[in-house]
Design a protein around this motif. Sequence first.
Motif, PDB file in Angstrom:
ATOM      1  N   ARG A   8       0.704  -1.146  -0.011  1.00 37.68           N
ATOM      2  CA  ARG A   8       0.128   0.054  -0.107  1.00 37.68           C
ATOM      3  C   ARG A   8       0.986   1.224  -0.158  1.00 37.68           C
TER       4      ARG A   8
ATOM      5  N   LEU B 226       3.192   4.631  -0.843  1.00 37.98           N
ATOM      6  CA  LEU B 226       2.879   5.691  -1.891  1.00 37.98           C
ATOM      7  C   LEU B 226       4.025   5.578  -2.844  1.00 37.98           C
ATOM      8  N   LYS B 227       3.937   6.150  -4.320  1.00 36.41           N
ATOM      9  CA  LYS B 227       4.725   6.146  -5.029  1.00 36.41           C
ATOM     10  C   LYS B 227       5.198   7.629  -5.138  1.00 36.41           C
ATOM     11  N   LEU B 228       6.490   7.787  -4.499  1.00 41.61           N
ATOM     12  CA  LEU B 228       6.923   8.970  -4.222  1.00 41.61           C
ATOM     13  C   LEU B 228       6.882  10.167  -5.403  1.00 41.61           C
TER      14      LEU B 228
ATOM     15  N   ARG C 101       4.912  10.352  -7.691  1.00 39.08           N
ATOM     16  CA  ARG C 101       3.642  10.512  -8.561  1.00 39.08           C
ATOM     17  C   ARG C 101       2.870  11.670  -7.855  1.00 39.08           C
ATOM     18  N   ASP C 102       2.097  12.521  -8.820  1.00 39.48           N
ATOM     19  CA  ASP C 102       1.457  13.620  -8.209  1.00 39.48           C
ATOM     20  C   ASP C 102       0.111  13.129  -8.209  1.00 39.48           C
ATOM     21  N   TYR C 103      -0.250  12.980  -6.745  1.00 38.35           N
ATOM     22  CA  TYR C 103      -1.683  12.307  -6.475  1.00 38.35           C
ATOM     23  C   TYR C 103      -2.845  13.376  -6.607  1.00 38.35           C
ATOM     24  N   PHE C 104      -2.448  14.788  -6.644  1.00 36.02           N
ATOM     25  CA  PHE C 104      -3.248  15.951  -6.647  1.00 36.02           C
ATOM     26  C   PHE C 104      -2.844  16.806  -7.562  1.00 36.02           C
TER      27      PHE C 104
ATOM     28  N   TYR D 193      -5.309   5.500  -6.423  1.00 33.16           N
ATOM     29  CA  TYR D 193      -4.071   5.380  -5.567  1.00 33.16           C
ATOM     30  C   TYR D 193      -3.183   4.343  -6.164  1.00 33.16           C
TER      31      TYR D 193
ATOM     32  N   GLU E  30     -12.412  13.981  -2.494  1.00 36.50           N
ATOM     33  CA  GLU E  30     -12.096  14.560  -3.974  1.00 36.50           C
ATOM     34  C   GLU E  30     -11.644  13.431  -4.845  1.00 36.50           C
ATOM     35  N   ASP E  31     -11.666  12.255  -4.273  1.00 33.05           N
ATOM     36  CA  ASP E  31     -11.098  11.003  -5.152  1.00 33.05           C
ATOM     37  C   ASP E  31     -11.845  10.900  -6.413  1.00 33.05           C
TER      38      ASP E  31
ATOM     39  N   TYR F 259     -10.710  13.598  -8.920  1.00 33.25           N
ATOM     40  CA  TYR F 259      -9.123  13.123  -9.467  1.00 33.25           C
ATOM     41  C   TYR F 259      -9.139  11.878 -10.240  1.00 33.25           C
TER      42      TYR F 259
ATOM     43  N   PRO G 281      -1.832   4.637   4.343  1.00 36.71           N
ATOM     44  CA  PRO G 281      -1.032   5.517   3.870  1.00 36.71           C
ATOM     45  C   PRO G 281      -1.916   6.873   3.222  1.00 36.71           C
TER      46      PRO G 281
ATOM     47  N   PRO H 192       4.700  17.572  -4.691  1.00 40.55           N
ATOM     48  CA  PRO H 192       4.208  16.269  -4.389  1.00 40.55           C
ATOM     49  C   PRO H 192       5.219  15.317  -3.863  1.00 40.55           C
ATOM     50  N   PHE H 193       6.529  15.272  -4.389  1.00 43.33           N
ATOM     51  CA  PHE H 193       7.462  14.472  -3.723  1.00 43.33           C
ATOM     52  C   PHE H 193       7.714  14.555  -2.266  1.00 43.33           C
TER      53      PHE H 193
ATOM     54  N   ASN I 117       4.404  13.327  -0.636  1.00 44.47           N
ATOM     55  CA  ASN I 117       4.283  11.875  -0.514  1.00 44.47           C
ATOM     56  C   ASN I 117       5.302  11.219   0.316  1.00 44.47           C
TER      57      ASN I 117
END
Lengths: 212, 175
Positions: free
Chosen positions: A34, A36-38, A40-43, A132, A161-162, A165, B35, B51-52, B55
Amino acid sequence: MPRRTSTAAILLEAVLVMAAAAGFAFAANQLSPRGLKLARDYFPSTASATHLPPKVSPPADTLPASAHENSETAEIDQRIKGKGLQPIDRPETERLFHDPRYQQGLVVFVDARDQDHYTEGHIPGAYPLDRYQPEKDLAVALTPCLNAQQVVVYCTGGDCEDAEYTALLLRDAGVSNQNLFVYGGGFNEWSASHLPLDQGPREGAPPPAKNQ
Amino acid sequence: MNNLSGKAIDFPTVAGRWFLGALFVYTGLEKGLDPVSFLKLVRQYDLVQSPFLLNSIAGTLPWFEVFCGALLLAGIAVRGTALTLAGMLIPFTAAVWHRAAVLQGAQAIPFCAVKFDCGCGTGEEFICRKLLENAGLILLALWLLAGRGRMLALRYSLSAGTEPSSSGGRSAATP
């Protein structure tokens, strides 16, 4: 002098602890399924330009319930429009759900919540798409969305807000913005209205629409 | 006799060390195993734009806490870990306070009536209670930093020969 040495030793120890903890933390995030992909721009920035301040509303007891709901709905619609997307309300979402085109795959529902919430309950026939962890879900959901005339995306509703996105993700993947709709009331409003629900994983085509 | 009374004095501090360690392991796991929820909460603070960075904070901070909590539970590098935790808790508490003040202004309610999920791993809480809890945790971390809680510690200090004399019991690794 010994106190200074002791203070320096504690500081050095803290630095070592921080370095080891940071190494552990990055490794744990990397190894966790689970995590996070550092990079990646999640927003995405489409939204940051319209990032709204905290809700400015009078205390709930000074407003009638209907006025409170209306102001919240208007706020959500404004947020959706701010991202260049089209909001859709519950009556219209319900109409699309009962539209014969839903059975033909010309209307598609997309559930933007995570796997656990989807399994607990979702709008019948909705495709799961957890933005995600989109790798698996997007491959399944994208083709129906590309072929549909109208795609309704929802998440929990309210502050969530998912859905927005996820709609942006679908738009970036080639789904026409004209066909994309975000149901701001979301799953909470849908289930509170006693509308049809399914549980478990998605199975084939949407079932015939009927009220519970 | 002195040694016995020293141990009696030190035991509450050791219990405090275990409490602080267990709390950080628990809340760290709560956040680290979900997370995405923590990411959304951290984003509310609007502290970083990259973002980096966002995250990185959301993805690693919970595991950082778990690691530090485990060190305290085991009694390894206790004062260095206590300093690290105090150094984290103080700015976090300030950020939570600031966020609560913003929410208070927006909702026009008394400060102590502000209730929100601060991303602390304990769900929604009233702000005054949260601030009191954090103050207690900071004090506990500072108490450990002062050289307490060395009884039943695997390796109280990483550097040998720099430990001040203790009024309490002795580290299991300290002759």
